[in-house]
Write an enzyme that holds these catalytic residues in place. Structure first.
Site, short mmCIF file in Angstrom:
data_model
loop_
_atom_site.label_atom_id
_atom_site.label_comp_id
_atom_site.label_asym_id
_atom_site.label_seq_id
_atom_site.Cartn_x
_atom_site.Cartn_y
_atom_site.Cartn_z
N ASP A 1 -0.35 -9.50 7.88
CA ASP A 1 0.91 -9.18 8.54
C ASP A 1 1.99 -10.09 7.97
O ASP A 1 2.02 -11.28 8.26
CB ASP A 1 0.76 -9.39 10.05
N CYS B 1 13.51 2.83 1.27
CA CYS B 1 13.83 4.22 0.91
C CYS B 1 14.64 4.83 2.05
O CYS B 1 14.23 5.80 2.68
CB CYS B 1 12.56 5.02 0.61
N ALA C 1 0.83 -1.21 0.00
CA ALA C 1 0.00 0.00 0.00
C ALA C 1 0.87 1.27 0.00
O ALA C 1 1.95 1.26 0.59
CB ALA C 1 -0.90 0.00 1.23
N ASP D 1 -8.28 -10.75 8.06
CA ASP D 1 -8.78 -10.56 6.70
C ASP D 1 -9.19 -9.10 6.50
O ASP D 1 -9.20 -8.32 7.43
CB ASP D 1 -9.99 -11.44 6.47
N GLY E 1 1.50 2.10 -5.41
CA GLY E 1 2.20 2.74 -6.53
C GLY E 1 3.04 1.74 -7.29
O GLY E 1 3.01 1.69 -8.54
#
Ligand SMILES: C[S@@+](CC[C@H](N)C(=O)[O-])C[C@H]1O[C@@H](n2cnc3c(N)ncnc32)[C@H](O)[C@@H]1O
Length: 525
Positions: A378, A465, A329, A389, A332
């Site tokens: 997870d 990142c 999530a 769920d 992208g």
């Protein structure tokens, strides 16, 4: 902590239409109000600056003219990002003028002083009167201390006087205050988050850590980078972090031919520069960024840093493959994978946060991705998937998540984000060495689990990142020691990103992208 955020409703009910002098009351600008609300939330709730800005604008009444709305958004973003980037520098100057540590001030006072000082220092075309007026008004509407507004007025006027701003230009501000210069009043109820203390004056910086005010980064982080990379590189990185980042986009072939989209973008007044190594990606170097809005909404354009785009491409997916995106999530990279796979094959996209999975599903639908299934999961759990769920649909996880099932796995792991300080300057004020170590533990667990589901002969790409070896090279060296059936398999077109060990590195000061570490691994047959 109770900080009153000044909503327009509060302002309207508390303010008569005219001042005590009978003059029409000047409204606080929407841009400054939104910036103030966002910065307060970043300060007191550890909110993300971009999300806090979205939330602030959502609470304000919509501006009638779209052009004005865009202009307000641009100014508010500039103020929020600027204040967060230059916080140490601003705080040192404020401390000098107030004679006190900023931590002792009410958060609303601290925020409005930072905003005021940032604007008069960096946004020199903004009239000083408007800056001081709005700073004072915002504090009047939000602070519970009676003298706070006068204090902010006194400090900002003092700073402006020292910079030679004519007293006449500031005269109207005096009239919005009952007492022009009351004494500074610290808040009794402030719970300090993390505020940079002012530095004692020094003749000359002895080490990079002594330049924390000038470079506006925490001393420990500068020291940490200097130890790892040398003082020159550490300085270059800090300077790059304080510059506004470029805007990169990719044109989505799942919605429209990239050539047609490019022509439409240029017709909308945008200037696009191709990005080396990324076929349908551009840096937007001119025009009004608000023109991107309709293209984002119809899914033909996605805004994403070029570093993120390189990382996704390095996985080397092909149409028809089965792919796992483990920490996916808001989607992208999932969308870019689907585009590279020409919407053929299958992508399983996981994320631990239900609200982020919901946002990802919306994003992927808008972008025309047809081959991704999203799950709340997870990925650190020993079975790989938790029982949690999706809240709304309670989907069952697919059988194919059992071991050895994916041709390619992308692990874009949660990390410190030190590669993204240009876009998220608040991170540098929250991070600690201990948090870096915690991230490394989480990343190791995730990588161990990722390895279990790669097919023999399949590919695994680990990315963060982050600029930190602790979250990059060190995680990988330990992994490779314990996973002899994996070898480093860098992409053939990695260019200057390739390191001596076959890993991949992008740097904000050298590559004009966010900073990334990545490693592409292949599982033996
Ligand atoms: C770097 S972001 C992913 C960005 C995404 N790949 C993209 O390009 O849009 C890391 C994601 O990992 C998720 N995450 C953190 N811990 C996780 C876990 N234990 N299992 C699955 N996802 C997790 C976070 O919610 C966050 O969305």
């Amino acid at each position: 902590m109770s900080v009153r955020v000044p909503t327009p409703e509060v302002a309207d009910t508390r303010q008569p239409a005219t001042t005590a002098m009978g003059e029409p009351r000047r409204e606080v600008s929407q841009a400054r109000r939104a910036a103030f609300m966002a910065l307060l939330r970043v300060e007191t709730d550890d909110a993300w600056s971009n999300e806090a800005l979205d939330a602030a604008f959502a609470r304000l009444p919509p501006s009638s003219a779209p052009d004005q709305r865009d202009a307000d958004r641009r100014l508010a973003t500039e103020i929020v990002m600027g204040v967060l980037r230059w916080r140490a520098k601003l705080d040192a100057q404020i401390s000098e003028h107030t004679g006190r540590d900023l931590a002792s001030l009410d958060p609303a006072v601290r925020t409005s002083l930072r905003m005021g000082l940032y604007q008069v220092t960096f946004l020199t075309r903004t009239p000083p009167f408007a800056v001081v007026h709005d700073a004072v008004e915002l504090v009047k509407q939000s602070s519970e201390t009676t003298h706070a507004a006068g204090f902010v007025n006194a400090i900002l006027r003092e700073i402006l006087r020292q910079r030679g701003v004519n007293e006449e230009k500031l005269a109207p501000v005096r009239r919005i205050l009952k007492k022009p210069t009351p004494p500074p009043v610290p808040s009794k109820r402030v719970r300090r988050k993390s505020v940079t203390p002012s530095l004692p004056p020094r003749a000359e910086a002895a080490t990079i850590a002594d330049r924390e005010t000038e470079l506006s980064h925490p001393a420990w982080l500068l020291h940490h980078w200097a130890r790892a990379l040398g003082e020159t590189r550490a300085t270059c990185i800090a300077l790059a972090n304080n510059a506004p980042p470029p805007t990169f986009i990719w044109l989505n072939p799942l919605r429209e031919s990239p050539t047609a989209t490019r022509m439409a973008l240029e017709a909308a007044g945008l200037t696009l520069q191709p990005v080396a190594g990324l076929a349908t990606s551009y840096e937007v170097t001119g025009g009004n960024l608000a023109a991107l809005g309709p293209f984002i909404t119809n899914g033909t354009v996605y805004v994403q840093d070029a570093g993120s785009q390189h990382v996704t491409r390095w996985l080397g997916v092909q149409p028809g493959q089965r792919v796992l995106d483990m920490c996916a999530a808001p989607g992208g990279k999932t969308a870019q994978l689907a585009a590279l796979m020409q919407n053929q094959g299958g992508i399983t996209a996981l994320d631990v946060h239900p609200h982020r999975v919901a946002a990802m599903e919306q994003n992927l639908a808008r972008l025309g991705v047809k081959i991704a299934r999203c799950y709340v999961a997870d990925a650190t759990s020993s079975q790989l998937i938790s029982t949690a769920d999706h809240r709304r649909s309670r989907k069952k996880l697919p059988f194919s998540l059992f071991p050895d099932s994916f041709d390619a796995v992308l692990l874009d792991a949660p990390c410190s984000g030190t590669g993204t300080l240009r876009r998220h300057p608040e991170i540098k004020w929250r991070l600690t060495l201990r948090k870096l170590a915690e991230f490394a533990g989480l990343q190791t667990k995730l990588l161990w689990n990722a390895a279990q589901v790669v097919k023999p002969g399949g590919t695994l790409l680990y990315a963060v990142c982050s600029l930190e070896a602790r979250e990059g090279e060190e995680v990988l060296r330990t992994f490779l020691k314990h996973h002899r059936h994996f070898e480093v398999a860098p992409p053939s077109d990695a260019g200057s990103a390739l390191t001596g060990e076959g890993f991949l590195r992008l740097w904000p000061d050298q590559d004009n992208t966010d900073g990334f570490f990545a490693a592409r691994l292949r599982r033996a047959q």
